[in-house]
Design a protein around this motif. Structure first.
Motif, PDB file in Angstrom:
ATOM      1  N   ARG A 295     -19.748   1.137  -5.619  1.00  0.00           N
ATOM      2  CA  ARG A 295     -18.699   1.693  -6.476  1.00  0.00           C
ATOM      3  C   ARG A 295     -18.126   2.977  -5.887  1.00  0.00           C
ATOM      4  NH1 ARG A 295     -21.215   0.864 -12.623  1.00  0.00           N
ATOM      5  NH2 ARG A 295     -21.421  -1.412 -12.504  1.00  0.00           N
ATOM      6  N   ALA A 296     -18.997   3.865  -5.452  1.00  0.00           N
ATOM      7  CA  ALA A 296     -18.521   5.122  -4.865  1.00  0.00           C
ATOM      8  C   ALA A 296     -17.671   4.863  -3.631  1.00  0.00           C
ATOM      9  CB  ALA A 296     -19.713   6.014  -4.515  1.00  0.00           C
ATOM     10  N   GLY A 297     -18.042   3.849  -2.854  1.00  0.00           N
ATOM     11  CA  GLY A 297     -17.313   3.539  -1.632  1.00  0.00           C
ATOM     12  C   GLY A 297     -15.887   3.084  -1.856  1.00  0.00           C
TER      13      GLY A 297
ATOM     14  N   THR B 116      -9.319   3.880   2.119  1.00  0.00           N
ATOM     15  CA  THR B 116      -8.089   4.180   2.854  1.00  0.00           C
ATOM     16  C   THR B 116      -7.840   5.675   3.028  1.00  0.00           C
ATOM     17  OG1 THR B 116      -6.802   4.084   0.786  1.00  0.00           O
ATOM     18  CG2 THR B 116      -6.984   2.049   2.065  1.00  0.00           C
ATOM     19  N   ARG B 117      -8.732   6.517   2.479  1.00  0.00           N
ATOM     20  CA  ARG B 117      -8.527   7.956   2.530  1.00  0.00           C
ATOM     21  C   ARG B 117      -9.810   8.635   2.090  1.00  0.00           C
ATOM     22  NH1 ARG B 117      -4.305   9.439  -2.063  1.00  0.00           N
ATOM     23  NH2 ARG B 117      -5.242  11.491  -1.807  1.00  0.00           N
ATOM     24  N   GLU B 118      -9.895   9.961   2.278  1.00  0.00           N
ATOM     25  CA  GLU B 118     -11.017  10.715   1.735  1.00  0.00           C
ATOM     26  C   GLU B 118     -10.943  10.676   0.206  1.00  0.00           C
ATOM     27  OE1 GLU B 118     -11.493  14.618   3.230  1.00  0.00           O
ATOM     28  OE2 GLU B 118     -11.304  14.032   5.333  1.00  0.00           O
ATOM     29  N   GLY B 119     -12.101  10.640  -0.429  1.00  0.00           N
ATOM     30  CA  GLY B 119     -12.096  10.522  -1.878  1.00  0.00           C
ATOM     31  C   GLY B 119     -13.265  11.230  -2.526  1.00  0.00           C
ATOM     32  N   ARG B 120     -13.322  11.099  -3.851  1.00  0.00           N
ATOM     33  CA  ARG B 120     -14.388  11.709  -4.640  1.00  0.00           C
ATOM     34  C   ARG B 120     -14.913  10.674  -5.622  1.00  0.00           C
ATOM     35  NH1 ARG B 120     -14.071  17.387  -4.359  1.00  0.00           N
ATOM     36  NH2 ARG B 120     -15.133  17.654  -6.349  1.00  0.00           N
ATOM     37  N   ALA B 121     -16.219  10.716  -5.878  1.00  0.00           N
ATOM     38  CA  ALA B 121     -16.846   9.826  -6.850  1.00  0.00           C
ATOM     39  C   ALA B 121     -17.574  10.670  -7.881  1.00  0.00           C
ATOM     40  CB  ALA B 121     -17.812   8.875  -6.164  1.00  0.00           C
TER      41      ALA B 121
ATOM     42  N   GLU C 207     -19.439  -2.921  11.574  1.00  0.00           N
ATOM     43  CA  GLU C 207     -19.357  -1.573  11.004  1.00  0.00           C
ATOM     44  C   GLU C 207     -17.915  -1.236  10.641  1.00  0.00           C
ATOM     45  OE1 GLU C 207     -21.900   0.105  10.284  1.00  0.00           O
ATOM     46  OE2 GLU C 207     -23.466  -0.985  11.355  1.00  0.00           O
ATOM     47  N   GLY C 208     -17.717  -0.862   9.398  1.00  0.00           N
ATOM     48  CA  GLY C 208     -16.387  -0.456   8.960  1.00  0.00           C
ATOM     49  C   GLY C 208     -16.132   1.000   9.322  1.00  0.00           C
ATOM     50  N   ARG C 209     -14.977   1.486   8.925  1.00  0.00           N
ATOM     51  CA  ARG C 209     -14.618   2.881   9.171  1.00  0.00           C
ATOM     52  C   ARG C 209     -14.273   3.549   7.839  1.00  0.00           C
ATOM     53  NH1 ARG C 209     -11.781   0.367  13.414  1.00  0.00           N
ATOM     54  NH2 ARG C 209      -9.820   0.530  12.270  1.00  0.00           N
ATOM     55  N   PRO C 210     -15.276   3.732   6.971  1.00  0.00           N
ATOM     56  CA  PRO C 210     -14.976   4.366   5.678  1.00  0.00           C
ATOM     57  C   PRO C 210     -14.685   5.844   5.843  1.00  0.00           C
ATOM     58  CG  PRO C 210     -17.330   4.066   5.924  1.00  0.00           C
ATOM     59  CD  PRO C 210     -16.691   3.397   7.110  1.00  0.00           C
ATOM     60  N   TYR C 211     -13.856   6.338   4.965  1.00  0.00           N
ATOM     61  CA  TYR C 211     -13.578   7.767   4.923  1.00  0.00           C
ATOM     62  C   TYR C 211     -14.667   8.462   4.101  1.00  0.00           C
ATOM     63  CZ  TYR C 211      -8.941   6.675   6.741  1.00  0.00           C
ATOM     64  OH  TYR C 211      -7.900   6.251   7.531  1.00  0.00           O
TER      65      TYR C 211
END
Length: 341
Positions: A285-287, A292-297, A139-143
């Motif tokens: 793609r959204a991921g 490395t940070r919070e983001g938007r798709a 399990e990764g740690r995505p923002y």
């Protein structure tokens, strides 16, 4: 992380299959740098028309055709202790063929050969059953990534794709005070048109607009994916979808389209068609905006459109002409059986 671990625990050579040349080259470079070496020493790569390896190389990143040709010439993979099949969810013909040949090899003369199939979005159950292998989840740690879908009016307003991309890029640059914007388009022609359309928005926000696809020279690919103190708008094919990580991406603009190779039973000829990407591909793609940070798709399609898409891509084995693949296998004296699916 997995290939270097295998390198430390296996006595022989470790081969890592990557679906694209750029991914193989960049992964080899990253692992070599982390080991304090140059590419071509312990860690190397071999892709079409290019390689960096030596007599000391024990961890080799290769593309799909390189591996299947090696299996044809050396069916028992002498000296190889482990093979890693990366991004298996893409289900390219050569990847599936390599998977079948490697399973046959393990069932015969090489039962101790370690075989690892990796993917972030693969339906792992059928593959685990095919290989009679356990499933290991890392399990990764995505923002968190905020998804922004078009509404029905925007999706049907009749504007050209590059103009819709330019509007989304302008919005992404304005919504995020820093960080890069990664745009997904189906091919090089669409990328060229989008770069022209995004020029004014990039100038307003002092950002560079750079292409990224497999036909670019290595130095231009490196410029797109490498670190930069200036904001970038990277306009890419699906090469950046899963195999390549670009640090500093704060927003993704997804056209929701992909160019697929298919075989027409009516003409007997291959073709390339622009189609809707699967839900798994869109999720990948959204991921990219949350590594490395919070983001938007920003998705250039509605939520209803996304929900109606197939969950996974159709494997190439079910949609392309297999004549060349069968001939290559027979030339390597592999036993080939064709069955109705």
């Amino acid at each position: 992380r997995v290939p270097p671990l295998l390198l430390e625990t296996c006595a022989g050579e470790v081969i890592v299959l990557e679906p694209r040349r750029m991914a193989a080259r960049m992964a080899a470079r990253r692992v070599a740098e982390e080991r304090g070496e140059k590419v071509g020493e312990t860690v190397g790569y071999a892709v079409r028309f290019e390689e960096a390896r030596s007599d000391k190389t024990r961890l080799l990143f290769v593309t799909e055709g390189v591996l299947t040709r090696r299996l044809s010439g050396d069916p028992e993979l002498a000296g190889v202790s482990a093979v890693v099949l990366d991004e298996l969810h893409e289900r390219h013909v050569h990847t599936d063929v390599a998977l079948a040949l490697l399973r046959r090899l393990r069932a015969g003369p090489r039962p101790a050969l370690a075989l690892v199939a990796m993917s972030a979005t693969l339906d792992a159950g059928p593959v685990a059953a095919f290989l009679d292998a356990p499933i290991v989840r890392a399990e990764g740690r995505p923002y968190p990534v905020t998804l922004v879908h078009e509404d029905a009016r925007e999706a049907t307003d009749g504007r050209a794709l590059e103009l819709r991309v330019a509007s989304a890029v302008r919005r992404a640059l304005g919504d995020t005070p820093d960080g890069h914007v990664l745009v997904f388009l189906p091919g090089a022609a669409e990328i060229r048109r989008a770069i022209d359309a995004c020029a004014s928005a990039a100038q307003k926000f002092d950002a560079m607009v750079l292409p990224l696809h497999g036909d670019l020279p290595p130095d231009e690919q490196d410029r797109a994916v490498g670190p930069s103190t200036r904001r970038k708008v990277i306009v890419s094919t699906n090469v950046a979808e899963s195999s390549v990580t670009i640090d500093g991406v704060a927003a993704v603009v997804d056209s929701g389209l992909v160019r697929r190779a298919e075989h027409s039973p009516y003409t007997g000829l291959p073709s390339l068609r622009v189609e809707k990407a699967s839900r798994a591909s869109c999720t990948q793609r959204a991921g990219r905006a949350g590594r490395t940070r919070e983001g938007r798709a920003y998705r250039l399609y509605t939520r209803a459109d996304f929900d109606a898409r197939p969950e996974h891509e159709t494997p190439e084995l079910l949609r392309v002409d297999l004549t060349q693949t069968v001939l290559e296998l027979r030339a390597g004296h592999a036993r080939v059986e064709l069955r109705d699916r």
